[in-house]
Write an enzyme that holds these catalytic residues in place. Structure first.
Site, PDB file in Angstrom:
ATOM      1  N   HIS A   1       0.845  -1.191   0.000  1.00  0.00           N
ATOM      2  CA  HIS A   1       0.000   0.000   0.000  1.00  0.00           C
ATOM      3  C   HIS A   1       0.880   1.241   0.000  1.00  0.00           C
ATOM      4  CE1 HIS A   1       0.564   0.969   4.327  1.00  0.00           C
ATOM      5  NE2 HIS A   1       0.458  -0.333   4.557  1.00  0.00           N
TER       6      HIS A   1
ATOM      7  N   ASP B   1      -0.381   4.448   0.984  1.00  0.00           N
ATOM      8  CA  ASP B   1      -0.808   5.451   1.963  1.00  0.00           C
ATOM      9  C   ASP B   1      -0.113   5.216   3.301  1.00  0.00           C
ATOM     10  OD1 ASP B   1      -2.377   3.054   2.100  1.00  0.00           O
ATOM     11  OD2 ASP B   1      -3.817   4.084   3.387  1.00  0.00           O
TER      12      ASP B   1
ATOM     13  N   ASP C   1       6.357   1.060   7.215  1.00  0.00           N
ATOM     14  CA  ASP C   1       4.983   0.669   6.905  1.00  0.00           C
ATOM     15  C   ASP C   1       4.424   1.528   5.786  1.00  0.00           C
ATOM     16  OD1 ASP C   1       2.435  -0.418   7.047  1.00  0.00           O
ATOM     17  OD2 ASP C   1       1.864   0.713   8.828  1.00  0.00           O
TER      18      ASP C   1
ATOM     19  N   GLU D   1      -5.286   1.686   2.501  1.00  0.00           N
ATOM     20  CA  GLU D   1      -5.071   0.540   3.389  1.00  0.00           C
ATOM     21  C   GLU D   1      -5.184   0.958   4.840  1.00  0.00           C
ATOM     22  OE1 GLU D   1      -3.024  -2.390   5.912  1.00  0.00           O
ATOM     23  OE2 GLU D   1      -2.581  -0.267   5.668  1.00  0.00           O
ATOM     24  N   GLU D   2      -4.646   2.130   5.162  1.00  0.00           N
ATOM     25  CA  GLU D   2      -4.592   2.561   6.558  1.00  0.00           C
ATOM     26  C   GLU D   2      -5.943   2.959   7.131  1.00  0.00           C
ATOM     27  OE1 GLU D   2      -2.265   2.018   8.401  1.00  0.00           O
ATOM     28  OE2 GLU D   2      -0.325   2.151   7.371  1.00  0.00           O
TER      29      GLU D   2
ATOM     30  N   GLU E   1       3.860  -6.317   4.296  1.00  0.00           N
ATOM     31  CA  GLU E   1       3.808  -5.603   5.580  1.00  0.00           C
ATOM     32  C   GLU E   1       5.026  -5.990   6.429  1.00  0.00           C
ATOM     33  OE1 GLU E   1       1.825  -3.298   6.566  1.00  0.00           O
ATOM     34  OE2 GLU E   1      -0.025  -3.468   5.405  1.00  0.00           O
TER      35      GLU E   1
ATOM     36  N   HIS F   1       3.582   3.570  12.643  1.00  0.00           N
ATOM     37  CA  HIS F   1       2.610   4.566  13.113  1.00  0.00           C
ATOM     38  C   HIS F   1       3.154   5.469  14.215  1.00  0.00           C
ATOM     39  CE1 HIS F   1      -1.096   2.020  11.614  1.00  0.00           C
ATOM     40  NE2 HIS F   1      -0.093   2.047  10.743  1.00  0.00           N
TER      41      HIS F   1
END
Length: 386
Positions: free
Chosen positions: A74, A76, A106, A138-139, A165, A360
């Protein structure tokens, strides 16, 4: 001839795009598309319905036959708002053997490796096809993946999907799914001294939240069954992470809003928890209306993601284990797009560089050694496809 960028250089380019989920990722995807095309790779683009600027990308290298391998990532990332960063989150910065930047772990680290592998495969040639799939959203619940998977069906059908991931390059065989709602409790305002004549949206919302606590307590006390025992925690749990409401201390709250999300273990159905949640909402709404007819609970489903279940004949997992030499068993509670690929009939495995423990967070980073291990993995993959 167009320059062939190394994985680190590609990662530097990708991090420089602030592709936070709330903003269009189009500039990043357009750059990747241009780069792949410059190496003679035909690219397909999919636009998010009703949202100009959000794009997914897919491409195919090798013979026009079925049975290829998909590298899935992903594009985003989560926001940096309110986080205390020591470096510019949109500039890849090396320090003490690590590369810092939002998305470095990530999961733009894997994206960079996948883009690099596609170009190498194009120049070196492969007899088994290699494909890439880069998604949006995705997030915010893996909501962009189903449309991307559907768009990819114009390509020769691949067999195996590697979702990159961060797993420290270990094969992950399964993960929990999820279903989430945004809840709006509609109350009725009165003076707080006359609480019994009004409906406090906050206090009734608290009843629903406390019900969530009870669901977790009952699940924790029960004996884990089936595949649930593979996970930590070994049960489906429910979480409330945001809440807002009320206008003053002495007014019963007219509104209260919060999110409710279930993380569902493989072997259980999302519909079970939809029905359970709906029944409780209906029960509380009836009790609220008995006080004031205007009061009710509104629950809007935000997203759903089926669990990613372990499979005995998982050829994607077998491929990754053969290339990494990793025979450990790994199951995670976070969600990935692997479940959407599995639902669509692909064999899928989750494996990528970096650790989810730093995702994150402020100062998100990836160890240079992990990026190098990922590159070595891609080289072995290309040899297997040659």
């Amino acid at each position: 001839m167009t320059e062939r960028l190394a994985p680190r250089a590609l990662l530097e380019r990708l991090v420089a795009f602030p592709s936070v989920s709330r903003e269009p990722n189009g500039p990043l995807i357009d750059w990747v598309a241009e780069y792949l095309r410059s190496h003679g790779i035909e690219v397909g683009l999919h636009d998010k319905e009703g949202a100009p600027g959000w794009k997914a990308l897919y491409a195919h290298v090798g013979p026009e036959v079925e049975g290829g391998v998909v590298l899935s990532g992903h594009t985003d990332v989560v926001p940096v708002d309110g986080q205390a960063w020591d470096t510019d989150p949109w500039v890849l910065t090396e320090r003490d053997g690590r590369l810092y930047g939002r998305g470095s772990c990530d999961m733009k680290g894997f994206d960079a490796l996948a883009i690099w592998a596609m170009v190498e495969a194009k120049h070196a040639g492969v007899t088994r096809p290699l494909q890439i799939a880069l998604s949006y959203d995705e997030e915010v619940g893996c909501t962009g993946a189903p449309a991307l998977v559907e768009a990819m069906q114009v390509l020769p059908r691949a067999t195996d999907v590697i979702v990159g991931e961060p797993t420290m390059m270990k094969a992950v065989s399964g993960h929990k799914g999820g279903v989430s709602w945004w809840v709006h409790v509609h109350g009725f305002e009165v003076h707080s001294s006359m609480l019994h004549t009004g409906v406090s949206a906050i206090m009734w919302g608290a009843k629903l939240i406390d019900w969530c606590n009870g669901v977790n307590a009952a699940a924790e006390a029960a004996e884990p069954l089936g595949m649930a025992a593979l996970f930590d925690p070994p049960y489906t749990n429910v979480h409330v992470g945001q809440i807002s409401g009320g206008t003053a201390h002495n007014i019963t709250a007219k509104d209260c809003e919060f999110g409710v999300g279930f993380r569902v273990v493989p072997g259980e159905e999302l519909e079970t928890y939809r029905a359970l949640f709906a029944a409780k909402v209906e029960e509380l709404t009836a009790e609220m209306k008995a006080v004031r007819a205007e009061a009710w609970i509104e629950a809007r489903e935000m997203f759903s993601l089926p669990p990613f279940a372990p499979e005995e004949d998982n050829t994607a997992e077998a491929l990754v284990r053969r290339l990494t030499g990793d025979n450990s068993e790994n199951y995670v509670s976070y969600a990935t797009e692997a479940s959407h690929f599995q639902t669509a009939g692909y064999k899928a495995v989750v494996c990528g560089p970096g650790s989810i423990s730093v995702a994150h967070q402020p100062n998100e980073s990836i160890a240079i050694s992990q990026l190098q291990e990922g590159e070595a993995f891609m080289r072995r993959l290309l040899e297997a496809l040659a």
